[in-house]
Design a protein around this motif. Structure first.
Motif, short mmCIF file in Angstrom:
data_model
loop_
_atom_site.label_atom_id
_atom_site.label_comp_id
_atom_site.label_asym_id
_atom_site.label_seq_id
_atom_site.Cartn_x
_atom_site.Cartn_y
_atom_site.Cartn_z
N ASP A 32 -13.35 -12.30 11.01
CA ASP A 32 -14.58 -12.84 11.58
C ASP A 32 -15.79 -12.39 10.77
O ASP A 32 -16.73 -13.18 10.53
N LEU A 33 -15.79 -11.14 10.34
CA LEU A 33 -16.89 -10.62 9.53
C LEU A 33 -16.95 -11.36 8.19
O LEU A 33 -18.04 -11.73 7.72
N ALA A 34 -15.80 -11.57 7.59
CA ALA A 34 -15.77 -12.26 6.30
C ALA A 34 -16.27 -13.69 6.43
O ALA A 34 -16.93 -14.22 5.51
N GLU A 35 -15.99 -14.34 7.54
CA GLU A 35 -16.46 -15.71 7.74
C GLU A 35 -17.98 -15.75 7.82
O GLU A 35 -18.62 -16.69 7.33
N ARG A 36 -18.58 -14.76 8.47
CA ARG A 36 -20.04 -14.71 8.53
C ARG A 36 -20.62 -14.53 7.12
O ARG A 36 -21.63 -15.14 6.77
N LEU A 37 -19.97 -13.67 6.34
CA LEU A 37 -20.44 -13.45 4.97
C LEU A 37 -20.23 -14.71 4.12
O LEU A 37 -21.06 -15.02 3.26
N GLN A 38 -19.17 -15.42 4.39
CA GLN A 38 -18.91 -16.67 3.68
C GLN A 38 -20.04 -17.67 3.92
O GLN A 38 -20.48 -18.37 3.00
N ALA A 39 -20.52 -17.73 5.16
CA ALA A 39 -21.62 -18.64 5.49
C ALA A 39 -22.88 -18.28 4.71
O ALA A 39 -23.61 -19.17 4.24
N ARG A 40 -23.14 -16.98 4.55
CA ARG A 40 -24.30 -16.54 3.78
C ARG A 40 -24.13 -16.90 2.31
O ARG A 40 -25.08 -17.30 1.63
N TRP A 41 -22.92 -16.74 1.80
CA TRP A 41 -22.64 -17.08 0.41
C TRP A 41 -22.86 -18.58 0.17
O TRP A 41 -23.41 -18.99 -0.84
N GLU A 42 -22.43 -19.40 1.13
CA GLU A 42 -22.61 -20.85 0.99
C GLU A 42 -24.08 -21.23 1.01
O GLU A 42 -24.50 -22.17 0.33
N GLN A 43 -24.89 -20.51 1.79
CA GLN A 43 -26.32 -20.75 1.78
C GLN A 43 -26.92 -20.44 0.41
O GLN A 43 -27.78 -21.16 -0.10
N LEU A 44 -26.43 -19.37 -0.21
CA LEU A 44 -26.87 -19.02 -1.56
C LEU A 44 -26.51 -20.14 -2.55
O LEU A 44 -27.33 -20.52 -3.39
N GLN A 45 -25.30 -20.67 -2.45
CA GLN A 45 -24.89 -21.75 -3.35
C GLN A 45 -25.78 -22.99 -3.16
O GLN A 45 -26.10 -23.68 -4.14
N HIS A 46 -26.18 -23.24 -1.93
CA HIS A 46 -27.06 -24.39 -1.65
C HIS A 46 -28.41 -24.20 -2.35
O HIS A 46 -28.93 -25.14 -2.96
N SER A 47 -28.97 -23.02 -2.27
CA SER A 47 -30.26 -22.74 -2.90
C SER A 47 -30.15 -22.87 -4.42
O SER A 47 -31.05 -23.41 -5.08
N LEU A 48 -29.06 -22.37 -4.98
CA LEU A 48 -28.86 -22.46 -6.42
C LEU A 48 -28.68 -23.90 -6.87
O LEU A 48 -29.15 -24.30 -7.94
N ALA A 49 -28.02 -24.71 -6.05
CA ALA A 49 -27.84 -26.12 -6.38
C ALA A 49 -29.18 -26.85 -6.37
O ALA A 49 -29.44 -27.73 -7.21
N GLU A 50 -30.05 -26.50 -5.42
CA GLU A 50 -31.38 -27.11 -5.36
C GLU A 50 -32.18 -26.79 -6.62
O GLU A 50 -32.86 -27.64 -7.18
#
Length: 287
Positions: A153-171
């Protein structure tokens, strides 16, 4: 409840609150390092509260707003001090300046505003009330069961944060507008800090695997921080150029320095992203 009985997140939260409380007397003396330490502790605290929202006790809205006020105010004091030191170092280069005293006067005013704000925050009752209220809401509970969760469960929360980072980098990568790119990189900086601190909070849970996320995130944070500082400094210098007594050639030279710093940071960031990308927590932390 002793710290040995608490789950890692509760220990981490308690430490950050204690750190801020301990720095307040030094902040009241306008100690810039104390301001930095307290600001960093609040940033870590807020990152954890954001990442694990719903999994741990949250802050009531009024307390959350007060914590945001304190974090923002400390940030304003720290940013003004760092900006002044940055420009002052540029003035100490071997280049000749037309009217350096006018720039130095502006820097002294910037440092004075930083010190005044720090003294008010460290010596004021509002800061102490804010921290007491946050401690009561987050830690003064009968048990710490709310802080204990499966590693998946903790890793999934961290995964969501990582995906947000990827979104910002893509922008950032998709935009040719410098302002949009700078905004996206600034958001990526905030995203990578949140990810780093959220992993640090539970690093023991994932043993040595956590360093695989923390180390590259720390490197990217540093480079993005330099890029953002150069953008902010450049904007400040452009405003400074409008001040009577500031020589146009001096301001242009100072701004050119920041442009070079920004470009260098962006190039180093691209290299780091290619060679040392932050791995997805879902893969890096769960085996």
């Amino acid at each position: 409840m002793g710290s040995k009985d608490r789950a890692p997140l509760a220990v981490y939260i308690a430490f950050q609150l204690t750190e801020v409380e301990g720095q307040l007397p030094l902040i009241a003396t306008a100690d810039p390092e104390a301001v930095h330490n307290a600001r960093l502790a609040l940033r870590r605290l807020r990152s954890v509260l954001s990442c694990y929202r719903g999994m741990i006790p949250g802050l009531p809205k009024p307390v959350r707003q007060e914590v945001r006020w304190l974090a923002t105010s400390l940030g304003e004091s720290r940013d003004a001090f760092v900006l002044a030191q940055r420009i002052r170092l540029s003035l100490e280069t071997k280049d000749s300046w037309k009217a350096p005293e006018a720039v130095r006067q502006a820097l002294e005013e910037l440092e004075s505003s930083s010190a005044r704000l720090a003294a008010a925050l460290g010596g004021g009752k509002r800061s102490k009330r804010t921290l007491r209220a946050a401690r009561a809401a987050l830690l003064e509970v009968p048990t710490a069961k709310e802080y204990k969760h499966p590693t998946a469960d903790l890793a999934e929360r961290l995964q969501a944060r990582w995906e947000q980072l990827q979104h910002s980098l893509a922008e950032e990568a998709a935009s040719g507008d410098p302002d949009v790119r700078n905004a996206a990189l600034h958001q990526a900086r905030k995203d990578v800090k949140c990810l780093r601190y959220s992993v640090e909070a539970i690093a023991d849970t994932f043993s040595h695997h956590a360093s695989g996320v923390i180390q590259p995130a720390t490197g990217l944070q540093r480079l993005l921080g330099e890029q953002h500082d150069a953008v902010v400094a450049g904007a400040w210098i452009r405003e400074l150029a409008k001040t009577p007594g500031i020589d146009a050639e001096d301001s242009q030279r100072l701004e050119s320095m920041e442009v070079r710093r920004r470009l260098n940071a962006e190039e180093d960031f691209k290299v780091a992203m290619a060679e040392y990308p932050v791995p997805a927590p879902r893969r890096a932390l769960i085996f």
